[in-house]
Design an enzyme around this catalytic site. Structure first.
Site, PDB file in Angstrom:
ATOM      1  N   SER A 144       4.027  -3.334   6.878  1.00  0.00           N
ATOM      2  CA  SER A 144       3.712  -2.128   7.636  1.00  0.00           C
ATOM      3  C   SER A 144       4.451  -2.090   8.964  1.00  0.00           C
ATOM      4  CB  SER A 144       2.201  -2.023   7.823  1.00  0.00           C
ATOM      5  OG  SER A 144       1.853  -0.813   8.464  1.00  0.00           O
ATOM      6  N   ASP A 195       1.457   4.807   5.421  1.00  0.00           N
ATOM      7  CA  ASP A 195       0.052   5.107   5.133  1.00  0.00           C
ATOM      8  C   ASP A 195      -0.673   5.636   6.373  1.00  0.00           C
ATOM      9  OD1 ASP A 195      -0.005   2.706   6.517  1.00  0.00           O
ATOM     10  OD2 ASP A 195      -1.476   1.747   5.196  1.00  0.00           O
TER      11      ASP A 195
END
Length: 495
Positions: free
Chosen positions: A131, A280
């Protein structure tokens, strides 16, 4: 596109017990070559597949109709980091050796794995990603059937124990590997969240951060164009590049927002959008280039959903609540609070049937996206809302910000005491003021006109502080300074 494929990783023949300290509360994250490498990824993949397979066969034997519809396969994808493909290949090898078939999505974002796990009715899914972490990190995000999260107390610890022991069962067959890189079903599903006929002319800046978002953004732009939507897109840091030439894609860091802010102003755009590496999370900038705190985006999207679906439940986390609760009440929704963290939010949403859930950390969850978080759906909903209301983003959120100002999340590293000691001590400090207390997630103290939440991070060695007030910026400033000074006296250093 679907093709058969083979994995390039060759596992060891013997598995001695090891310690794997890259397991966290919700996922697996570690420093490359220190606590995460291809051998560890193989073990995790094999343990994950073995445990899901055992649960699947036990459920089918027990005539669990919900599990009987599933296919004995696991979906996997990876972000653009240079180490991700090798880690993915090792993970695939572990799954195949456990006798489970694999569907490889290629380079993809986490939400694509969420979608594909349910769409293909797979036993589970894995996204190889770190991420927004530094470039020397990587990790794995895991979900089980129906894209349900796996946490430390719901299977992750069991997977860790098996991976560490290396006591894998031998299968009579190896799994197969299929490459499915067609994103059309996922794109079509995401587009169902908005009515393109309602869209009005808007100019957007989209900063993909050289992460995995670029290809998906292109496909959504294509869909908008096919629908005749008058949306103009300025692409920034668009090409996926695992070396991250413009810095790690983490818009939570103020310095990383500057490029998006400048592009919004230079292009006189209506909205700025930025993503982290696996997209996300979705971050918003108004037409003035101002970064919009995630808690106000939660309120805005709650309003959008309650306008469409009256009387529905909205789930939110306890860090910043005044505005969200006010919006839900004003629009006749049902407020449901949950502990922070995707596994908690998703479970509370399933239990309550909530149409939407949001965290101030820019995670947004949707009932019609398998109760999972998506970074693409929020900006689509926002351009629809801007079009329907004929308001700018600043006009939509300025009332929220004025009515319920907040400090934003302030992070501290602890040098003297650990988090439980700090939290207990600050409760004692304010006990004479008789605040309303909640221990749902860390410590929340509500004094009526102001409140704060202090909690230990689930993913980093930090303690996090959020303070808010009811329309009183001066009070907010005073209390923020007071609490920060107190924390400094306890050895808490701003991070």
């Amino acid at each position: 596109m679907s093709t058969s494929a083979t994995t390039s990783y060759q596992p060891a023949t013997e598995f001695n017990p090891i310690i794997i300290d890259s397991f966290k509360a919700y996922d697996i994250r570690g420093v490359l070559g220190v606590n995460l490498n291809e051998d560890i990824a193989y073990r995790i993949g094999r343990a994950f597949a073995q445990i899901l397979s055992q649960r699947y066969h036990a459920s089918v034997k027990a005539h669990d109709n919900d599990m009987a519809t599933l296919k004995p396969a696991i979906v996997i994808g990876s972000d653009i980091r240079h180490s991700s493909e090798q880690l993915k290949q090792a993970t695939i090898a572990g799954i195949i050796d456990a006798g489970i078939d694999v569907i490889d999505l290629g380079m993809s974002g986490t939400e694509e794995v969420y979608f594909a796990t349910s769409h293909y009715q797979a036993l589970g899914g894995i996204e190889v990603t770190a991420s927004h972490n530094p470039i020397n990190y990587n990790g794995l995000k895991l979900v089980k059937e129906h894209s349900k999260p796996i946490s430390a107390d719901d299977g992750l610890a069991e997977i860790q124990a098996l991976a560490e022991s290396g006591q894998f069962t031998t299968k009579n067959r190896s799994g197969t590997l299929q490459l499915l890189i067609d994103k059309s079903a996922y794109i079509d599903h995401v587009m169902t969240f908005i009515d393109t006929d309602k869209l009005k002319p808007l100019k957007l800046v989209i900063n993909s951060g050289n992460g995995s978002a670029g290809p998906v953004v292109d496909l959504l732009i294509e869909k908008l164009a096919q629908a005749g939507a008058p949306i103009e897109i300025i692409k920034l840091h668009h090409t996926p590049d695992g070396s991250f030439p413009n810095g790690i894609p983490n818009p939570m860091i103020e310095a990383n927002r500057v490029a998006t802010q400048h592009a919004v102003l230079e292009n006189k755009a209506d909205l700025g959008i930025a993503f982290d590496g696996d997209f996300d999370r979705c971050f918003m900038f108004d037409e003035h280039g101002e970064f919009i705190d995630g808690s106000y985006v939660v309120g805005m999207l709650a309003q959008a959903f309650l306008n469409k679906y009256p009387n529905e439940s909205i789930v939110y986390d306890p860090r910043v609540i005044y505005n969200t609760e006010a919006v839900i009440k004003e629009h006749d929704g049902k407020a449901v609070i949950s502990k922070s963290g995707h596994s908690f939010i998703k479970q509370v949403m399933r239990d309550s049937g909530a149409v939407y859930g949001g965290e101030m950390s820019a995670h947004h969850y949707f009932r019609d996206f398998f109760y999972c978080d998506s970074g693409m759906i929020p900006w689509l909903l926002t351009i629809e809302l801007l079009s329907i209301t004929s308001k700018t983003l600043s006009e939509l959120v300025s009332g929220y910000i004025k009515a319920y100002p907040s400090s934003g999340e302030l992070n501290f590293r602890l040098t003297t005491h650990d988090a439980p000691i700090i939290i207990s001590a600050i409760e004692d400090k304010f006990s004479s003021e008789n605040p309303t207390k909640s221990m749902l997630d860390g410590l929340s103290l509500n004094f009526g006109e102001w409140r704060f939440n202090l909690r230990a991070s689930n993913t980093e060695p930090l303690i996090r502080l959020n303070i808010e007030s009811r329309g009183d910026k001066e009070l907010l400033a005073i209390k923020t300074q007071e609490v920060q000074q107190w924390l400094a006296a306890q050895g808490a250093v701003p991070a």
